[in-house]
Design a protein around this motif. Structure first.
Motif, PDB file in Angstrom:
ATOM      1  N   ASN A  83      -6.692 -42.234   2.420  1.00 15.87           N
ATOM      2  CA  ASN A  83      -7.969 -42.435   1.756  1.00 15.87           C
ATOM      3  C   ASN A  83      -8.815 -43.470   2.510  1.00 15.87           C
ATOM      4  O   ASN A  83      -8.595 -44.665   2.367  1.00 15.87           O
ATOM      5  N   PRO A  84      -9.796 -43.027   3.308  1.00 11.87           N
ATOM      6  CA  PRO A  84     -10.602 -43.963   4.073  1.00 11.87           C
ATOM      7  C   PRO A  84     -11.554 -44.760   3.201  1.00 11.87           C
ATOM      8  O   PRO A  84     -12.135 -45.731   3.636  1.00 11.87           O
ATOM      9  N   THR A  85     -11.736 -44.343   1.947  1.00  9.38           N
ATOM     10  CA  THR A  85     -12.657 -45.061   1.066  1.00  9.38           C
ATOM     11  C   THR A  85     -11.970 -46.225   0.369  1.00  9.38           C
ATOM     12  O   THR A  85     -12.632 -47.010  -0.284  1.00  9.38           O
ATOM     13  N   ASN A  86     -10.661 -46.323   0.511  1.00 11.67           N
ATOM     14  CA  ASN A  86      -9.931 -47.468  -0.012  1.00 11.67           C
ATOM     15  C   ASN A  86     -10.542 -48.714   0.615  1.00 11.67           C
ATOM     16  O   ASN A  86     -10.615 -48.838   1.825  1.00 11.67           O
ATOM     17  N   GLN A  87     -10.992 -49.667  -0.206  1.00 13.26           N
ATOM     18  CA  GLN A  87     -11.731 -50.831   0.276  1.00 13.26           C
ATOM     19  C   GLN A  87     -10.952 -51.629   1.316  1.00 13.26           C
ATOM     20  O   GLN A  87     -11.473 -51.972   2.373  1.00 13.26           O
ATOM     21  N   LYS A  88      -9.684 -51.904   1.039  1.00 14.52           N
ATOM     22  CA  LYS A  88      -8.882 -52.716   1.957  1.00 14.52           C
ATOM     23  C   LYS A  88      -8.702 -51.984   3.294  1.00 14.52           C
ATOM     24  O   LYS A  88      -8.870 -52.563   4.363  1.00 14.52           O
ATOM     25  N   ASN A  89      -8.363 -50.691   3.208  1.00 13.89           N
ATOM     26  CA  ASN A  89      -8.165 -49.883   4.417  1.00 13.89           C
ATOM     27  C   ASN A  89      -9.467 -49.773   5.201  1.00 13.89           C
ATOM     28  O   ASN A  89      -9.486 -49.899   6.421  1.00 13.89           O
ATOM     29  N   SER A  90     -10.550 -49.560   4.501  1.00 13.02           N
ATOM     30  CA  SER A  90     -11.851 -49.409   5.141  1.00 13.02           C
ATOM     31  C   SER A  90     -12.250 -50.702   5.859  1.00 13.02           C
ATOM     32  O   SER A  90     -12.740 -50.666   6.995  1.00 13.02           O
ATOM     33  N   GLU A  91     -12.051 -51.836   5.243  1.00 17.03           N
ATOM     34  CA  GLU A  91     -12.382 -53.118   5.862  1.00 17.03           C
ATOM     35  C   GLU A  91     -11.517 -53.358   7.096  1.00 17.03           C
ATOM     36  O   GLU A  91     -12.001 -53.843   8.121  1.00 17.03           O
ATOM     37  N   HIS A  92     -10.229 -53.010   6.975  1.00 19.77           N
ATOM     38  CA  HIS A  92      -9.318 -53.181   8.106  1.00 19.77           C
ATOM     39  C   HIS A  92      -9.759 -52.321   9.294  1.00 19.77           C
ATOM     40  O   HIS A  92      -9.823 -52.800  10.434  1.00 19.77           O
ATOM     41  N   LEU A  93     -10.067 -51.057   9.029  1.00 18.54           N
ATOM     42  CA  LEU A  93     -10.509 -50.159  10.103  1.00 18.54           C
ATOM     43  C   LEU A  93     -11.811 -50.656  10.718  1.00 18.54           C
ATOM     44  O   LEU A  93     -11.989 -50.637  11.939  1.00 18.54           O
ATOM     45  N   HIS A  94     -12.715 -51.121   9.867  1.00 25.58           N
ATOM     46  CA  HIS A  94     -13.996 -51.626  10.355  1.00 25.58           C
ATOM     47  C   HIS A  94     -13.779 -52.852  11.247  1.00 25.58           C
ATOM     48  O   HIS A  94     -14.387 -52.962  12.329  1.00 25.58           O
ATOM     49  N   ASP A  95     -12.911 -53.758  10.836  1.00 26.35           N
ATOM     50  CA  ASP A  95     -12.610 -54.944  11.648  1.00 26.35           C
ATOM     51  C   ASP A  95     -11.978 -54.562  12.983  1.00 26.35           C
ATOM     52  O   ASP A  95     -12.310 -55.138  14.026  1.00 26.35           O
ATOM     53  N   GLU A  96     -11.070 -53.601  12.953  1.00 24.88           N
ATOM     54  CA  GLU A  96     -10.424 -53.144  14.186  1.00 24.88           C
ATOM     55  C   GLU A  96     -11.450 -52.542  15.143  1.00 24.88           C
ATOM     56  O   GLU A  96     -11.445 -52.829  16.336  1.00 24.88           O
ATOM     57  N   LEU A  97     -12.331 -51.708  14.599  1.00 23.67           N
ATOM     58  CA  LEU A  97     -13.351 -51.076  15.436  1.00 23.67           C
ATOM     59  C   LEU A  97     -14.316 -52.111  16.015  1.00 23.67           C
ATOM     60  O   LEU A  97     -14.728 -52.006  17.175  1.00 23.67           O
ATOM     61  N   LYS A  98     -14.675 -53.131  15.231  1.00 26.76           N
ATOM     62  CA  LYS A  98     -15.547 -54.194  15.737  1.00 26.76           C
ATOM     63  C   LYS A  98     -14.868 -54.958  16.873  1.00 26.76           C
ATOM     64  O   LYS A  98     -15.501 -55.279  17.886  1.00 26.76           O
ATOM     65  N   ALA A  99     -13.582 -55.239  16.721  1.00 25.41           N
ATOM     66  CA  ALA A  99     -12.851 -55.959  17.762  1.00 25.41           C
ATOM     67  C   ALA A  99     -12.764 -55.127  19.038  1.00 25.41           C
ATOM     68  O   ALA A  99     -12.929 -55.652  20.151  1.00 25.41           O
ATOM     69  N   ILE A 100     -12.513 -53.848  18.885  1.00 25.28           N
ATOM     70  CA  ILE A 100     -12.440 -52.954  20.050  1.00 25.28           C
ATOM     71  C   ILE A 100     -13.799 -52.873  20.727  1.00 25.28           C
ATOM     72  O   ILE A 100     -13.902 -52.948  21.953  1.00 25.28           O
ATOM     73  N   ARG A 101     -14.859 -52.743  19.927  1.00 23.89           N
ATOM     74  CA  ARG A 101     -16.207 -52.674  20.491  1.00 23.89           C
ATOM     75  C   ARG A 101     -16.533 -53.938  21.281  1.00 23.89           C
ATOM     76  O   ARG A 101     -17.065 -53.881  22.389  1.00 23.89           O
ATOM     77  N   LYS A 102     -16.193 -55.096  20.728  1.00 16.49           N
ATOM     78  CA  LYS A 102     -16.449 -56.362  21.406  1.00 16.49           C
ATOM     79  C   LYS A 102     -15.694 -56.430  22.733  1.00 16.49           C
ATOM     80  O   LYS A 102     -16.252 -56.831  23.751  1.00 16.49           O
ATOM     81  N   ALA A 103     -14.440 -56.012  22.716  1.00 11.22           N
ATOM     82  CA  ALA A 103     -13.634 -56.045  23.942  1.00 11.22           C
ATOM     83  C   ALA A 103     -14.191 -55.093  24.989  1.00 11.22           C
ATOM     84  O   ALA A 103     -14.238 -55.417  26.177  1.00 11.22           O
ATOM     85  N   VAL A 104     -14.621 -53.918  24.565  1.00 13.34           N
ATOM     86  CA  VAL A 104     -15.193 -52.941  25.508  1.00 13.34           C
ATOM     87  C   VAL A 104     -16.485 -53.495  26.108  1.00 13.34           C
ATOM     88  O   VAL A 104     -16.726 -53.380  27.313  1.00 13.34           O
ATOM     89  N   LEU A 105     -17.313 -54.139  25.289  1.00 12.98           N
ATOM     90  CA  LEU A 105     -18.554 -54.733  25.809  1.00 12.98           C
ATOM     91  C   LEU A 105     -18.255 -55.837  26.820  1.00 12.98           C
ATOM     92  O   LEU A 105     -18.962 -55.960  27.837  1.00 12.98           O
ATOM     93  N   GLU A 106     -17.217 -56.623  26.575  1.00 16.66           N
ATOM     94  CA  GLU A 106     -16.836 -57.668  27.531  1.00 16.66           C
ATOM     95  C   GLU A 106     -16.389 -57.056  28.860  1.00 16.66           C
ATOM     96  O   GLU A 106     -16.738 -57.551  29.935  1.00 16.66           O
ATOM     97  N   ILE A 107     -15.626 -55.986  28.769  1.00 13.15           N
ATOM     98  CA  ILE A 107     -15.177 -55.314  29.990  1.00 13.15           C
ATOM     99  C   ILE A 107     -16.379 -54.720  30.741  1.00 13.15           C
ATOM    100  O   ILE A 107     -16.476 -54.833  31.956  1.00 13.15           O
ATOM    101  N   CYS A 108     -17.301 -54.135  30.000  1.00 15.83           N
ATOM    102  CA  CYS A 108     -18.504 -53.577  30.631  1.00 15.83           C
ATOM    103  C   CYS A 108     -19.307 -54.661  31.348  1.00 15.83           C
ATOM    104  O   CYS A 108     -19.847 -54.429  32.433  1.00 15.83           O
ATOM    105  N   GLN A 109     -19.393 -55.853  30.750  1.00 16.03           N
ATOM    106  CA  GLN A 109     -20.089 -56.956  31.401  1.00 16.03           C
ATOM    107  C   GLN A 109     -19.412 -57.341  32.712  1.00 16.03           C
ATOM    108  O   GLN A 109     -20.063 -57.644  33.693  1.00 16.03           O
ATOM    109  N   ARG A 110     -18.089 -57.319  32.723  1.00 18.71           N
ATOM    110  CA  ARG A 110     -17.351 -57.652  33.935  1.00 18.71           C
ATOM    111  C   ARG A 110     -17.556 -56.602  35.022  1.00 18.71           C
ATOM    112  O   ARG A 110     -17.475 -56.902  36.212  1.00 18.71           O
ATOM    113  N   LEU A 111     -17.810 -55.363  34.608  1.00 19.91           N
ATOM    114  CA  LEU A 111     -17.987 -54.281  35.580  1.00 19.91           C
ATOM    115  C   LEU A 111     -19.349 -54.339  36.250  1.00 19.91           C
ATOM    116  O   LEU A 111     -19.541 -53.750  37.304  1.00 19.91           O
ATOM    117  N   LYS A 112     -20.293 -55.006  35.647  1.00 21.19           N
ATOM    118  CA  LYS A 112     -21.649 -55.063  36.220  1.00 21.19           C
ATOM    119  C   LYS A 112     -21.703 -55.973  37.420  1.00 21.19           C
ATOM    120  O   LYS A 112     -20.973 -56.862  37.610  1.00 21.19           O
TER     121      LYS A 112
END
Length: 112
Positions: A83-112
């Protein structure tokens, strides 16, 4: 003894026939034709230096692999109809995706 080195590679029949025809036109052996063409084409090219040395590449891989594992776990969770609408699960997934996005952006900056 000769200090010459040898390189071997395979060709299709069509590729071989093409090289044979070109070598006959020029009156040289297939080996000479290929050697001349390869060396001449490489002499005219600038060799690009890699953006990262071996140590930097290892560090990037160490940061990318955990992210891919996290993405796989998130995808697995969503694909198992949890159930992706479960509040706890949804917040966890959102936090994970934000962390991954931040890491990918940092790597992209290093590639420039």
């Amino acid at each position: 003894m000769s200090d010459r080195k040898q390189i071997n590679f395979r060709l299709s029949n069509d590729e071989f026939d093409f090289l044979k025809a070109r070598s006959l036109e020029r009156g040289i052996s297939i080996s000479s034709l290929v050697r001349n063409e390869v060396l001449n084409s490489l002499k005219n090219k600038k060799i690009k230096q890699p953006k990262f040395n071996a140590d930097d590449t290892k560090l990037l891989l160490k940061s990318i692999i955990p992210m891919s594992n996290n993405l796989n776990q998130i995808a697995k969770s969503l694909n198992q109809n949890k159930n992706p609408t479960n509040q706890k699960n949804s917040e966890h997934l959102h936090d994970e995706l934000k962390a991954i996005r931040k890491a990918v952006l940092e790597i992209c900056q290093r590639l420039k």
